[in-house]
Motif scaffolding. Structure first.
Motif, PDB file in Angstrom:
ATOM      1  N   UNK A  98      -3.865  13.841  28.055  1.00 46.26           N
ATOM      2  CA  UNK A  98      -4.015  13.033  26.852  1.00 46.26           C
ATOM      3  C   UNK A  98      -2.884  12.004  26.825  1.00 46.26           C
ATOM      4  N   UNK A  99      -3.210  10.741  26.546  1.00 49.54           N
ATOM      5  CA  UNK A  99      -2.152   9.723  26.468  1.00 49.54           C
ATOM      6  C   UNK A  99      -1.068  10.128  25.458  1.00 49.54           C
ATOM      7  N   UNK A 100       0.188   9.837  25.793  1.00 49.53           N
ATOM      8  CA  UNK A 100       1.323  10.271  24.975  1.00 49.53           C
ATOM      9  C   UNK A 100       1.227   9.833  23.517  1.00 49.53           C
ATOM     10  N   UNK A 101       0.809   8.601  23.261  1.00 46.64           N
ATOM     11  CA  UNK A 101       0.754   8.140  21.869  1.00 46.64           C
ATOM     12  C   UNK A 101      -0.267   8.931  21.054  1.00 46.64           C
ATOM     13  N   UNK A 102      -1.398   9.261  21.656  1.00 51.38           N
ATOM     14  CA  UNK A 102      -2.412  10.063  20.972  1.00 51.38           C
ATOM     15  C   UNK A 102      -1.920  11.491  20.794  1.00 51.38           C
ATOM     16  N   UNK A 103      -1.339  12.063  21.842  1.00 48.02           N
ATOM     17  CA  UNK A 103      -0.841  13.434  21.774  1.00 48.02           C
ATOM     18  C   UNK A 103       0.230  13.579  20.695  1.00 48.02           C
ATOM     19  N   UNK A 125     -16.100  15.140  23.212  1.00 37.72           N
ATOM     20  CA  UNK A 125     -17.434  14.563  23.292  1.00 37.72           C
ATOM     21  C   UNK A 125     -17.479  13.754  24.580  1.00 37.72           C
ATOM     22  N   UNK A 126     -18.491  14.012  25.373  1.00 42.63           N
ATOM     23  CA  UNK A 126     -18.615  13.325  26.651  1.00 42.63           C
ATOM     24  C   UNK A 126     -19.738  12.304  26.578  1.00 42.63           C
ATOM     25  N   UNK A 127     -19.518  11.147  27.155  1.00 42.41           N
ATOM     26  CA  UNK A 127     -20.570  10.148  27.290  1.00 42.41           C
ATOM     27  C   UNK A 127     -20.734   9.850  28.771  1.00 42.41           C
ATOM     28  N   UNK A 128     -21.952   9.719  29.183  1.00 40.04           N
ATOM     29  CA  UNK A 128     -22.240   9.553  30.608  1.00 40.04           C
ATOM     30  C   UNK A 128     -22.965   8.245  30.901  1.00 40.04           C
ATOM     31  N   UNK A 129     -22.943   7.294  29.979  1.00 41.53           N
ATOM     32  CA  UNK A 129     -23.712   6.078  30.196  1.00 41.53           C
ATOM     33  C   UNK A 129     -23.273   5.304  31.426  1.00 41.53           C
ATOM     34  N   UNK A 130     -22.043   5.454  31.861  1.00 44.55           N
ATOM     35  CA  UNK A 130     -21.572   4.717  33.032  1.00 44.55           C
ATOM     36  C   UNK A 130     -21.859   5.433  34.348  1.00 44.55           C
ATOM     37  N   UNK A 145      -9.541  10.124  17.561  1.00 40.04           N
ATOM     38  CA  UNK A 145      -8.938   9.418  18.693  1.00 40.04           C
ATOM     39  C   UNK A 145      -9.967   9.289  19.803  1.00 40.04           C
ATOM     40  N   UNK A 146      -9.937   8.175  20.499  1.00 40.61           N
ATOM     41  CA  UNK A 146     -10.827   7.971  21.642  1.00 40.61           C
ATOM     42  C   UNK A 146     -10.003   7.499  22.818  1.00 40.61           C
ATOM     43  N   UNK A 147     -10.281   8.070  23.987  1.00 38.32           N
ATOM     44  CA  UNK A 147      -9.645   7.625  25.215  1.00 38.32           C
ATOM     45  C   UNK A 147     -10.516   8.043  26.385  1.00 38.32           C
TER      46      UNK A 147
END
Length: 56
Positions: free
Chosen positions: A19-24, A46-51, A2-4
């Motif tokens: 966590x969004x309800x549908x993913x949870x 996993x964290x991304x910091x490109x922004x 899952x990604x959010x």
């Protein structure tokens, strides 16, 4: 997998995200549970910091 996107919140020294309800619901369904112990769901984020960093 899952990604959010979420804002990291802090309670005391403990970071968490909502966590969004549908993913949870999907995670709990796959785990065969309706909730985690004390409402806690362990995860390996996993964290991304490109922004967050300007390119030079």
């Amino acid at each position: 997998m899952f990604k959010f996107t979420a804002t990291i919140e802090i309670i005391g020294i403990n970071p968490f995200v909502f966590v969004p309800d549908d993913i949870l619901n999907s995670i709990f369904e796959q785990a065969g549970k309706s909730k985690g112990p004390s409402g806690v769901l362990p995860a390996a984020p996993t964290f991304t910091f490109e922004n967050y960093f300007a390119q030079t």
